[in-house]
Motif scaffolding. Structure first.
Motif, PDB file in Angstrom:
ATOM      1  N   TYR A  66      -1.990  24.231  14.520  1.00 45.17           N
ATOM      2  CA  TYR A  66      -1.246  24.468  15.970  1.00 45.17           C
ATOM      3  C   TYR A  66       0.388  24.292  15.340  1.00 45.17           C
ATOM      4  N   THR A  74      -2.652  19.206  20.196  1.00 44.18           N
ATOM      5  CA  THR A  74      -2.006  19.620  19.251  1.00 44.18           C
ATOM      6  C   THR A  74      -1.792  18.538  18.192  1.00 44.18           C
ATOM      7  N   HIS A 100       3.108  27.329  15.963  1.00 47.44           N
ATOM      8  CA  HIS A 100       4.222  27.072  16.527  1.00 47.44           C
ATOM      9  C   HIS A 100       5.237  27.748  15.670  1.00 47.44           C
TER      10      HIS A 100
END
Length: 540
Positions: free
Chosen positions: A504, A498, A508
């Motif tokens: 990413y 990540t 998240h």
């Protein structure tokens, strides 16, 4: 009558047990004999099972000196074990005058263990079969006799053609050196070198100061060998054999053992039939003394049938065990369908990844440049090869190791020129290039989607994750299973890369607190936790 019936059961059971035990005995004996046959077909050209040296050392006591695990590694690929830095392997290599033992990777672990058992206990084998070297002895003055002697004494290191095996090809050796000189060289090359002979010293220096082991052959034997080298005919040895590194030796005459085995089987059958007739006679006498008439079976088949009928429970258990055992074996076999771990086909050009990626540290992406932006890693065109090999043309005469054998760099680089129709003298390309028919090593089913780009760029995976230590392989082989189970386990254990990937970071942010707590509970976000196990990820 119960007494008669019980006696019949015991008698029949005894006969069947005797037959089964005898069968197992001969199966085991046959297996132990295989160790001797395998030794003679693959090892006896260079080794004896005693302490005497042939080409390589005698193998007496080898099982006590080294572990079975070490012996398996050494026998299958001594060069690989030496390269790993193993102290025993290096010591054996140096003791063997720096000559590597040809790999025996075509033999299974079971076959090699049978060979070790034979070496450990050769006295358990028939007299006269211990030393294959003794099979061809005496004087030969014919080409055929020379052929036999050559295959026993010379073929492990030389061909009668021009190609190199461990030592040079012997084509034209009769015209290059005198018969007297050749006799001295063959019998004791070290002595001839020490005498200062110019030709001997030149050969010694050419082959990196490796001494040819002395050969215990007579002058008549040498005449026969040289006659065969001069006139090999169409024999495969002229080209190093159909398979390089595999030594062909004379097959022993097993007719005596075969006839003995058949004789013992016939004797056992006679014994079983006699026991059956004796049992029937005893049962008839007992019935007569009891004032009864014996009306039971009188044949061996009938006795066996009654035994099965009277023990249906045991028979049922045996049948169930055999059925499910066979079913389990079938299922295990099915799991191996399409699994080609260890597959390493012979390629049209002997390209060594060990030299290029290992010794010379060439990055994988230099040749397989499409791996970073495509599904496939791509097969590099020969023009990429020419970036270096326009200058590195192999004219220095160096050799390299490939699949346990030494090959000429000059010959393999010339293959590149031939495919490109390139003249290295004029440095001009012709109009008739031909494609190299490389053989694919790693194959996935058509319904599987795999992207190198996704794994190499986004996943930041190294080539070795799937392909193994390619930089250590001279011949590339399939290192991993590449099965669905293997991929799933990797997705379960591999952390997502990540760092520095904004995709990413956005993902998240969209995660719910509950899901984020679940997936980050162990502090690692794995591939399966972001959908790496979804069927559509890998299957169309």
């Amino acid at each position: 009558m119960n007494k008669i019936t019980n006696l019949a059961k015991v008698n029949t059971l005894f006969r069947v047990s005797l037959f089964c035990i005898s069968f197992l005995f001969f199966q085991l004996n046959s297996y132990s004999q295989d160790g001797k046959k395998i030794f003679k077909a693959n090892c006896a050209a260079c080794h004896s099972v005693g302490s005497n040296k042939v080409v390589g050392p005698g193998l007496e006591g080898i099982s006590e000196k080294y572990s079975e695990e070490w012996l398996l590694k050494w026998t299958k690929n001594s060069t690989e074990l030496i390269a790993s830095g193993d102290a025993d392997a290096i010591a054996a290599f140096e003791k063997g005058l720096m000559i590597p033992m040809p790999p025996q990777e075509h033999l299974s672990d079971g076959e090699l263990k049978a060979v070790y058992n034979y070496i450990a206990s050769p006295e358990n084998y028939s007299e006269g079969e211990m030393e294959i070297v003794e099979e061809v002895s005496g004087s030969f003055d014919s080409v055929e006799g020379g052929k036999k002697l050559f295959k026993i004494n010379c073929a492990s290191c030389h061909s009668v053609g021009s190609n190199k095996v461990i030592g040079p090809g012997l084509e034209g050796v009769n015209g290059k050196y005198s018969r007297e000189w050749l006799g001295k060289w063959i019998k004791n090359s070290g002595e001839l070198i020490a005498s200062g002979d110019a030709d001997a010293v030149a050969i010694f220096n050419e082959f990196k100061k490796s001494i040819m082991p002395p050969q215990a052959v007579s002058s008549e034997d040498i005449n026969a060998i040289l006659a065969y080298i001069a006139n090999p005919g169409n024999d495969d040895s002229a080209d190093g054999g159909k398979e390089e590194g595999v030594v062909t030796v004379i097959e022993e005459d097993n007719s005596t053992m075969k006839y003995l085995f058949i004789g013992v089987i016939i004797l056992l059958l006679i014994l079983v039939i006699t026991l059956n007739k004796t049992g029937v006679f005893v049962r008839e006498v007992i019935a007569k003394e009891a004032g009864e008439t014996y009306d039971g079976t009188t044949t061996l088949y009938g006795g066996f049938k009654n035994l099965m009928s009277d023990n249906k429970g045991i028979v049922a258990v045996i049948v169930i065990v055999l059925f499910f055992g066979g079913l389990l074996n079938l299922v295990d076999g099915a799991f191996q369908i399409g699994v080609h771990t260890g597959y390493k086909p012979e390629q049209p050009i002997k390209f060594s990844h060990k030299i290029h990626a290992g010794d010379n540290k060439i990055d994988c992406n230099y040749c397989h440049s499409s791996a970073r932006h495509s599904r496939t890693s791509g097969i590099p065109s020969l023009n990429v090869c020419m970036n270096c090999h326009k200058a590195i043309d192999g004219s220095n005469g160096k050799t390299f190791m490939y699949n346990g054998q030494q090959y000429s760099m000059t010959e393999e680089i010339q293959k590149i020129y031939d495919y490109l129709d390139y003249d290295k003298e004029t440095q001009i390309y012709g109009d008739n290039p031909t494609p190299v028919k490389w053989i694919k090593v790693h194959n996935l089913p058509d319904h599987v989607y795999y992207s190198h780009q996704q794994h190499v760029v986004a996943g930041k995976q190294k080539c070795q994750t799937c392909h193994g230590p390619v930089e250590e392989m001279d011949v590339v082989e399939q290192y991993s299973q590449l099965t669905m189970k293997w991929c799933i386990e990797c997705h379960k254990e591999t952390a997502v890369a990540t760092a520095g990937n904004g995709y990413y970071d956005e993902m998240h942010k969209r995660m719910t607190p509950e899901f984020k707590e679940k997936v980050f509970k162990d502090g690692v976000l794995t591939v399966d936790e972001i959908g790496g196990w979804e069927c559509a990820k890998c299957h169309y």
